[in-house]
Motif scaffolding. Structure first.
Motif, PDB file in Angstrom:
ATOM      1  N   PHE A  27      44.845  25.440  42.452  1.00 18.47           N
ATOM      2  CA  PHE A  27      44.436  26.249  41.296  1.00 18.47           C
ATOM      3  C   PHE A  27      42.922  26.436  41.277  1.00 18.47           C
ATOM      4  O   PHE A  27      42.423  27.523  40.993  1.00 18.47           O
ATOM      5  CB  PHE A  27      44.884  25.603  39.984  1.00 18.47           C
ATOM      6  CG  PHE A  27      46.362  25.666  39.729  1.00 18.47           C
ATOM      7  CD1 PHE A  27      47.127  26.730  40.184  1.00 18.47           C
ATOM      8  CD2 PHE A  27      46.993  24.651  39.031  1.00 18.47           C
ATOM      9  CE1 PHE A  27      48.485  26.788  39.951  1.00 18.47           C
ATOM     10  CE2 PHE A  27      48.352  24.704  38.787  1.00 18.47           C
ATOM     11  CZ  PHE A  27      49.111  25.769  39.246  1.00 18.47           C
ATOM     12  N   ARG A  28      42.201  25.363  41.577  1.00 14.93           N
ATOM     13  CA  ARG A  28      40.731  25.454  41.584  1.00 14.93           C
ATOM     14  C   ARG A  28      40.254  26.408  42.672  1.00 14.93           C
ATOM     15  O   ARG A  28      39.338  27.199  42.454  1.00 14.93           O
ATOM     16  CB  ARG A  28      40.117  24.075  41.779  1.00 14.93           C
ATOM     17  CG  ARG A  28      40.192  23.215  40.540  1.00 14.93           C
ATOM     18  CD  ARG A  28      39.549  21.863  40.748  1.00 14.93           C
ATOM     19  NE  ARG A  28      39.530  21.112  39.497  1.00 14.93           N
ATOM     20  CZ  ARG A  28      39.496  19.800  39.430  1.00 14.93           C
ATOM     21  NH1 ARG A  28      39.465  19.082  40.542  1.00 14.93           N
ATOM     22  NH2 ARG A  28      39.490  19.192  38.266  1.00 14.93           N
ATOM     23  N   ALA A  29      40.875  26.333  43.843  1.00 18.58           N
ATOM     24  CA  ALA A  29      40.485  27.240  44.931  1.00 18.58           C
ATOM     25  C   ALA A  29      40.780  28.680  44.543  1.00 18.58           C
ATOM     26  O   ALA A  29      39.962  29.577  44.785  1.00 18.58           O
ATOM     27  CB  ALA A  29      41.224  26.866  46.215  1.00 18.58           C
ATOM     28  N   GLY A  30      41.931  28.900  43.926  1.00 18.29           N
ATOM     29  CA  GLY A  30      42.273  30.243  43.465  1.00 18.29           C
ATOM     30  C   GLY A  30      41.304  30.736  42.409  1.00 18.29           C
ATOM     31  O   GLY A  30      40.871  31.893  42.435  1.00 18.29           O
ATOM     32  N   ARG A  31      40.941  29.847  41.499  1.00 16.63           N
ATOM     33  CA  ARG A  31      39.971  30.206  40.464  1.00 16.63           C
ATOM     34  C   ARG A  31      38.639  30.575  41.084  1.00 16.63           C
ATOM     35  O   ARG A  31      38.019  31.582  40.715  1.00 16.63           O
ATOM     36  CB  ARG A  31      39.789  29.034  39.488  1.00 16.63           C
ATOM     37  CG  ARG A  31      38.737  29.300  38.407  1.00 16.63           C
ATOM     38  CD  ARG A  31      38.153  28.043  37.830  1.00 16.63           C
ATOM     39  NE  ARG A  31      37.467  27.299  38.866  1.00 16.63           N
ATOM     40  CZ  ARG A  31      37.217  26.005  38.789  1.00 16.63           C
ATOM     41  NH1 ARG A  31      37.605  25.301  37.766  1.00 16.63           N
ATOM     42  NH2 ARG A  31      36.574  25.384  39.769  1.00 16.63           N
ATOM     43  N   ASP A  32      38.204  29.778  42.056  1.00 16.13           N
ATOM     44  CA  ASP A  32      36.922  30.056  42.705  1.00 16.13           C
ATOM     45  C   ASP A  32      36.953  31.401  43.421  1.00 16.13           C
ATOM     46  O   ASP A  32      35.975  32.154  43.393  1.00 16.13           O
ATOM     47  CB  ASP A  32      36.562  28.930  43.680  1.00 16.13           C
ATOM     48  CG  ASP A  32      36.253  27.617  42.961  1.00 16.13           C
ATOM     49  OD1 ASP A  32      36.041  27.640  41.726  1.00 16.13           O
ATOM     50  OD2 ASP A  32      36.230  26.566  43.635  1.00 16.13           O
ATOM     51  N   THR A  33      38.073  31.699  44.064  1.00 10.80           N
ATOM     52  CA  THR A  33      38.214  32.985  44.752  1.00 10.80           C
ATOM     53  C   THR A  33      38.132  34.130  43.756  1.00 10.80           C
ATOM     54  O   THR A  33      37.441  35.126  43.988  1.00 10.80           O
ATOM     55  CB  THR A  33      39.554  33.039  45.515  1.00 10.80           C
ATOM     56  OG1 THR A  33      39.568  31.982  46.474  1.00 10.80           O
ATOM     57  CG2 THR A  33      39.754  34.366  46.210  1.00 10.80           C
ATOM     58  N   SER A  39      35.234  37.026  43.436  1.00 13.00           N
ATOM     59  CA  SER A  39      35.601  38.443  43.455  1.00 13.00           C
ATOM     60  C   SER A  39      35.072  39.151  42.210  1.00 13.00           C
ATOM     61  O   SER A  39      34.523  40.255  42.296  1.00 13.00           O
ATOM     62  CB  SER A  39      37.120  38.583  43.531  1.00 13.00           C
ATOM     63  OG  SER A  39      37.504  39.929  43.451  1.00 13.00           O
ATOM     64  N   VAL A  40      35.230  38.523  41.056  1.00  6.61           N
ATOM     65  CA  VAL A  40      34.749  39.119  39.803  1.00  6.61           C
ATOM     66  C   VAL A  40      33.231  39.275  39.847  1.00  6.61           C
ATOM     67  O   VAL A  40      32.692  40.317  39.463  1.00  6.61           O
ATOM     68  CB  VAL A  40      35.192  38.266  38.589  1.00  6.61           C
ATOM     69  CG1 VAL A  40      34.432  38.645  37.336  1.00  6.61           C
ATOM     70  CG2 VAL A  40      36.692  38.399  38.357  1.00  6.61           C
ATOM     71  N   THR A  41      32.538  38.261  40.342  1.00  8.89           N
ATOM     72  CA  THR A  41      31.081  38.322  40.435  1.00  8.89           C
ATOM     73  C   THR A  41      30.650  39.464  41.347  1.00  8.89           C
ATOM     74  O   THR A  41      29.737  40.228  41.023  1.00  8.89           O
ATOM     75  CB  THR A  41      30.522  36.981  40.954  1.00  8.89           C
ATOM     76  OG1 THR A  41      30.897  35.946  40.042  1.00  8.89           O
ATOM     77  CG2 THR A  41      29.021  37.021  41.083  1.00  8.89           C
ATOM     78  N   GLN A  42      31.329  39.609  42.483  1.00  7.59           N
ATOM     79  CA  GLN A  42      30.990  40.697  43.408  1.00  7.59           C
ATOM     80  C   GLN A  42      31.245  42.055  42.768  1.00  7.59           C
ATOM     81  O   GLN A  42      30.435  42.982  42.913  1.00  7.59           O
ATOM     82  CB  GLN A  42      31.800  40.558  44.704  1.00  7.59           C
ATOM     83  CG  GLN A  42      31.362  39.396  45.554  1.00  7.59           C
ATOM     84  CD  GLN A  42      32.304  39.144  46.723  1.00  7.59           C
ATOM     85  OE1 GLN A  42      33.426  39.648  46.763  1.00  7.59           O
ATOM     86  NE2 GLN A  42      31.851  38.334  47.675  1.00  7.59           N
ATOM     87  N   ARG A  43      32.348  42.178  42.055  1.00  6.13           N
ATOM     88  CA  ARG A  43      32.650  43.452  41.396  1.00  6.13           C
ATOM     89  C   ARG A  43      31.634  43.749  40.298  1.00  6.13           C
ATOM     90  O   ARG A  43      31.209  44.899  40.135  1.00  6.13           O
ATOM     91  CB  ARG A  43      34.061  43.428  40.820  1.00  6.13           C
ATOM     92  CG  ARG A  43      35.111  43.548  41.894  1.00  6.13           C
ATOM     93  CD  ARG A  43      36.493  43.588  41.332  1.00  6.13           C
ATOM     94  NE  ARG A  43      37.469  43.676  42.404  1.00  6.13           N
ATOM     95  CZ  ARG A  43      38.734  43.354  42.284  1.00  6.13           C
ATOM     96  NH1 ARG A  43      39.185  42.949  41.123  1.00  6.13           N
ATOM     97  NH2 ARG A  43      39.547  43.464  43.302  1.00  6.13           N
TER      98      ARG A  43
END
Length: 132
Positions: free
Chosen positions: A80-86, A90-94
């Motif tokens: 879950f943490r890895a998914g959250r980080d991903t 992605s949100v930061t890049q967008r």
């Protein structure tokens, strides 16, 4: 060290523990006594040592099961943490891409606004001479 007397299978045992841990030790002994009582109810009088060993093995089996479940929960949490980080990456890049696009658009609009609001340089007026 604090001293506590606990009762297991009707027998009192004097035990030492850290200060403040008396109630915890008493509760642990009470839980273990329930295992012993359960086994005595199932198997009858088969000997104190044998009942105690069986109760200890039951406790260890439960602990092993809890350790397996804990390891699975920790692995799931790591996923879950890895998914959250991903997702956060992605949100930061967008957000950065959107901010860049908005800044570029604002600059273009400012350029258009400057062009539209520029006043043409005054043209020299032809001087009129009286006709002679």
């Amino acid at each position: 060290m604090a001293q506590v007397t606990v009762t297991i299978d009707g027998k009192a045992y004097r035990m030492a523990c850290e200060e403040g841990q008396e109630a915890h030790l008493t509760e642990l002994a009470s839980q273990f006594d329930r295992y012993v009582g359960h086994l005595k109810g199932q198997f009858g009088e088969i000997g104190d040592l044998r009942i105690t060993v069986m109760a200890g093995i039951m406790v260890m089996d439960e602990m092993a099961d809890l350790n397996r479940r804990l390891a699975a929960a920790e692995a799931e949490l790591a996923g879950f943490r890895a998914g959250r980080d991903t997702v956060l990456t992605s949100v930061t890049q967008r957000e950065e891409a959107i901010a860049s696009a908005v800044a570029e658009l604002a600059e273009r609009l400012n350029g258009i606004t400057r062009k539209l609001t520029q006043r043409p340089a005054p043209q020299p007026q032809p001087t009129t001479r009286p006709l002679s």
